[in-house]
Design a protein around this motif. Sequence first.
Motif, PDB file in Angstrom:
ATOM      1  N   UNK A 277       0.814  -1.210   0.000  1.00 53.62           N
ATOM      2  CA  UNK A 277       0.000   0.000   0.000  1.00 53.62           C
ATOM      3  C   UNK A 277       0.851   1.265   0.000  1.00 53.62           C
ATOM      4  N   UNK A 278       2.170   1.098   0.195  1.00 54.48           N
ATOM      5  CA  UNK A 278       3.041   2.274   0.165  1.00 54.48           C
ATOM      6  C   UNK A 278       3.013   2.876  -1.230  1.00 54.48           C
ATOM      7  N   UNK A 279       2.923   4.184  -1.285  1.00 51.79           N
ATOM      8  CA  UNK A 279       2.801   4.866  -2.571  1.00 51.79           C
ATOM      9  C   UNK A 279       4.060   5.665  -2.902  1.00 51.79           C
ATOM     10  N   UNK A 280       4.534   6.464  -1.965  1.00 54.92           N
ATOM     11  CA  UNK A 280       5.714   7.310  -2.169  1.00 54.92           C
ATOM     12  C   UNK A 280       6.809   6.847  -1.216  1.00 54.92           C
ATOM     13  N   UNK A 281       7.488   5.787  -1.584  1.00 57.93           N
ATOM     14  CA  UNK A 281       8.392   5.103  -0.662  1.00 57.93           C
ATOM     15  C   UNK A 281       9.537   5.984  -0.183  1.00 57.93           C
TER      16      UNK A 281
ATOM     17  N   UNK B  82     -10.406  12.565   2.194  1.00 57.06           N
ATOM     18  CA  UNK B  82      -8.944  12.617   2.114  1.00 57.06           C
ATOM     19  C   UNK B  82      -8.353  11.270   1.699  1.00 57.06           C
ATOM     20  N   UNK B  83      -8.757  10.209   2.391  1.00 60.42           N
ATOM     21  CA  UNK B  83      -8.188   8.895   2.096  1.00 60.42           C
ATOM     22  C   UNK B  83      -8.649   8.363   0.746  1.00 60.42           C
ATOM     23  N   UNK B  84      -9.906   8.646   0.381  1.00 65.75           N
ATOM     24  CA  UNK B  84     -10.397   8.194  -0.919  1.00 65.75           C
ATOM     25  C   UNK B  84      -9.653   8.859  -2.060  1.00 65.75           C
ATOM     26  N   UNK B  85      -9.465  10.174  -1.960  1.00 59.87           N
ATOM     27  CA  UNK B  85      -8.714  10.884  -2.999  1.00 59.87           C
ATOM     28  C   UNK B  85      -7.267  10.402  -3.041  1.00 59.87           C
ATOM     29  N   UNK B  86      -6.672  10.164  -1.877  1.00 59.30           N
ATOM     30  CA  UNK B  86      -5.294   9.678  -1.822  1.00 59.30           C
ATOM     31  C   UNK B  86      -5.194   8.282  -2.453  1.00 59.30           C
ATOM     32  N   UNK B  87      -6.176   7.422  -2.193  1.00 59.28           N
ATOM     33  CA  UNK B  87      -6.171   6.086  -2.776  1.00 59.28           C
ATOM     34  C   UNK B  87      -6.202   6.166  -4.301  1.00 59.28           C
ATOM     35  N   UNK B  88      -6.993   7.103  -4.834  1.00 58.67           N
ATOM     36  CA  UNK B  88      -7.055   7.251  -6.293  1.00 58.67           C
ATOM     37  C   UNK B  88      -5.767   7.854  -6.837  1.00 58.67           C
ATOM     38  N   UNK B  89      -5.212   8.815  -6.125  1.00 63.48           N
ATOM     39  CA  UNK B  89      -3.943   9.408  -6.552  1.00 63.48           C
ATOM     40  C   UNK B  89      -2.849   8.336  -6.605  1.00 63.48           C
ATOM     41  N   UNK B  90      -2.819   7.457  -5.611  1.00 63.48           N
ATOM     42  CA  UNK B  90      -1.826   6.386  -5.594  1.00 63.48           C
ATOM     43  C   UNK B  90      -2.058   5.406  -6.738  1.00 63.48           C
ATOM     44  N   UNK B  91      -3.323   5.115  -7.028  1.00 61.39           N
ATOM     45  CA  UNK B  91      -3.624   4.227  -8.162  1.00 61.39           C
ATOM     46  C   UNK B  91      -3.088   4.842  -9.456  1.00 61.39           C
ATOM     47  N   UNK B  92      -3.274   6.141  -9.621  1.00 65.93           N
ATOM     48  CA  UNK B  92      -2.775   6.814 -10.825  1.00 65.93           C
ATOM     49  C   UNK B  92      -1.257   6.734 -10.919  1.00 65.93           C
ATOM     50  N   UNK B  93      -0.579   6.955  -9.790  1.00 61.10           N
ATOM     51  CA  UNK B  93       0.884   6.914  -9.796  1.00 61.10           C
ATOM     52  C   UNK B  93       1.388   5.519 -10.112  1.00 61.10           C
ATOM     53  N   UNK B  94       0.737   4.490  -9.540  1.00 61.66           N
ATOM     54  CA  UNK B  94       1.174   3.118  -9.777  1.00 61.66           C
ATOM     55  C   UNK B  94       0.937   2.689 -11.222  1.00 61.66           C
TER      56      UNK B  94
ATOM     57  N   UNK C 191       0.228   9.975   3.562  1.00 62.61           N
ATOM     58  CA  UNK C 191      -0.421  11.085   2.869  1.00 62.61           C
ATOM     59  C   UNK C 191      -0.044  12.416   3.514  1.00 62.61           C
ATOM     60  N   UNK C 192      -0.035  12.455   4.847  1.00 67.96           N
ATOM     61  CA  UNK C 192       0.317  13.692   5.550  1.00 67.96           C
ATOM     62  C   UNK C 192       1.742  14.122   5.229  1.00 67.96           C
ATOM     63  N   UNK C 193       2.661  13.152   5.100  1.00 73.32           N
ATOM     64  CA  UNK C 193       4.040  13.481   4.727  1.00 73.32           C
ATOM     65  C   UNK C 193       4.101  14.077   3.319  1.00 73.32           C
ATOM     66  N   UNK C 194       3.360  13.474   2.401  1.00 78.54           N
ATOM     67  CA  UNK C 194       3.349  13.974   1.031  1.00 78.54           C
ATOM     68  C   UNK C 194       2.808  15.393   0.977  1.00 78.54           C
ATOM     69  N   UNK C 195       1.756  15.653   1.739  1.00 82.36           N
ATOM     70  CA  UNK C 195       1.170  16.993   1.755  1.00 82.36           C
ATOM     71  C   UNK C 195       2.129  17.996   2.381  1.00 82.36           C
ATOM     72  N   UNK C 196       2.835  17.578   3.428  1.00 78.76           N
ATOM     73  CA  UNK C 196       3.822  18.477   4.048  1.00 78.76           C
ATOM     74  C   UNK C 196       4.900  18.858   3.038  1.00 78.76           C
ATOM     75  N   UNK C 197       5.353  17.908   2.247  1.00 76.09           N
ATOM     76  CA  UNK C 197       6.365  18.185   1.227  1.00 76.09           C
ATOM     77  C   UNK C 197       5.842  19.115   0.139  1.00 76.09           C
TER      78      UNK C 197
END
Length: 562
Positions: free
Chosen positions: A170-174, A284-296, A386-392
Motif C-alpha cells: 500500500x506504500x505509494x511514495x516510498x 482525504x483517504x479516498x482521494x489519496x487512494x485514487x492518486x496512488x492508483x494513478x501513480x502506480x 499522505x500527511x508526509x506527502x502533503x507536508x512536502x
Amino acid sequence: MGIGSSCMNDLVVLQSTQGVCAYLESVFGAEAKRRGVCVGFDHRAGAGCSSKSFATQVSKVFLSRGFTVWLFRDLVATPFVPWCIEQRGCCAGIMITASHNPAADNGYKLYWSNGAQIIPPHDAKVAALIDDNLEPWTEMQQTEVTTNPLCKDPGVEGVIASYFERLKSLKCLKSLNVEVLPVVYTAMHGVGCPFVQQAFDAFGHGRESLRLVGAQCEPDPSFPTVAFPNPEEGKGALQLAFQEADSAKCNLVIANDPDADRLAVAERNCGEWHVFSGNELGALLGHWAFRCWQLRNDKNPKADVSRVCMVASTVSSKFLKHLAAKEGFRFVETLTGFKWMGSRSAELRNEGFEVIFSYEEAIGFCVGDMVKDKDGVAAAAVFVEMAKALRNEGTTCFQHLHKLYLEHLGTVYFLMYGRPLLLQSYVKSPDPSVTRKLFEAQRGGDQKSYPKCLGGFVVTGVRDLTVGYDSRTPDGVPELPLNLGGEMITYYFDAVEADVTLRSSGTEPKIKFYSEMRSDKGDVSELRKLVRAVVCTLLDPFAHGLEVRPEDQELLTKQDQG
C-alpha cells in the motif's frame, strides 16, 4: 456482559457458537472441519468473564466437532480475524470484542468465508440453528484447547507477519516514508498500539516517530481515563492526546478505537485542534487512494480506470460519488455497516473490479485490498504517508481537504454540487418500543403517507429501507436491499439540495441522524434549520424522553421552547 439471554455470558456464547457450528456443517459439509474457523479476542473483562474466556469457549465447541481452529493466543486487533480467514481459507471467523462500546459491554462478531461479516440469509439461518441447539453439547465439556493438535496459533503460523508484509504494497511514495513526521498516537486503552507500531515499521515511518499517550496505550478494560472509549466522540475523548501533542509540539494526532478497526485523526489548524469527521477522512483517504492508483499505473497501458471502484455506505457523504463521476471510476453505495460494504466489495472483485477504498462515516476505513472490513491499523500508516506527502507540497491535511472540495467540486462541478455541508449526531432512545412508534408514525400506517413538508421545507422524496419503499423510483422499490432488523428512513429536499436520514443503531440504544446539503456558500445555518425541522418534528426528543447530547441541546431545541 451479564445474566440472561440478551447479554454476553458463557451460556449465550456457547449456544451461539453451537448454532454457528451446526450451520457451517450444513453449508460446507465435511470440508468445514478441514477449512476450520479463526477466533480472536480483545482485552474486555468483567463480572467473572473476559473476551479471552469467551474465545476459549468458542474454540472448545469447534474443536469438539473436529474443526481446525486458528485461535490467536494473545490480544489481537479485529482486522486480523478477517485477514486470517482469507489467508488460511477458513469457512468462518469469530472476533470477541465490544469495539468502542462502554466498559461493561462485550460482543460476538461473526465473519463468513469471504472475510466479510455475515449478511442475510446467513444471519437468519444461524439464528434458527442457535434455537435448535440450546442444550450444551456433552462432548464439548471435555475438550482441551491450546494442547489440541487441531488448534493452531495464527501468530506462530505467520499470519500476522504476512499481514505486515502485504501492508508494504500500500506504500505509494516510498522515498518519503523515511522522513520523520512526529505523530501522537493513542490506543484508547485498547489493543492497537503494537500493531500500529509494526505498521509504521512496515511502511518505513519508523515506530520512533510515534509519540505514545502512555496512559492510554496499554490495554485496560476499565478505560480509566475516558468516559466513553470512542475516539469518534471528538475533542473530549482525545484530550490526553492533545496534551501530549502540545507538550511535544506535534501537529498531528491519530487514534484507534479499542479493537483498532477504526481510525480518528486530528490536526492543529491555526493554533486550534481540528478533529476530522469520518466523512472528511473519507474524502482525504479516498482521494489519496485514487492518486496512488494513478501513480502506480502511470506507465501501465492496460490500466483501466473504469474498472476501479470505491464503496461507501448510504449515510456517508457523496463526495466520492462526484469524484468518481469526474475521474471515471465506479462508485457503489451500500446499506450502513461494513458487513454490507465488505460483501459488496467481494462481489465487485469477483466481477473484475479493483476496489481500492471503502468507508463509512463512523470513522471506518478500508484502504486497498487488505481485508473486507474496516481496518484502523492499515489506515493509520496510509494516512501518515499522505500527511508526509502533503507536508512536502507545503500544505496541511486540513488545507488540502478544502482544496479538494473546491477543485473536484469546482467550476462545472461546483455549480452542480457545491461544497458538501454535513451534520450528523444522535439521540439516545433506551426503549425500543418508543423507537418503533416514532418511525411507524412517520409512515402513517399502511398508507405510506409520509410527511410532505417539515418545518417549511418541502419533502420531494422518501426512501424507507425498513419496509422497502422509495417514492423516487417508478415502481416504488428502492435500489438498495432492506435494512433488516432496524429502522431507516431518508427524506430528500430538492429546493435546498439536501437529504436527512434517520436510523436506529443496531448496536446501541440510539437514533442516529445524518444530513448533507450542497452549498456554494459554505453556510451551515440553513442545514441546521433543516435538521432541527426534521428531528424536532419527527422525533420530538424532549417530549418523548430521548436523551440529547449536551452539544446538541441548542440545535434540537424547538424555537417555541425558547
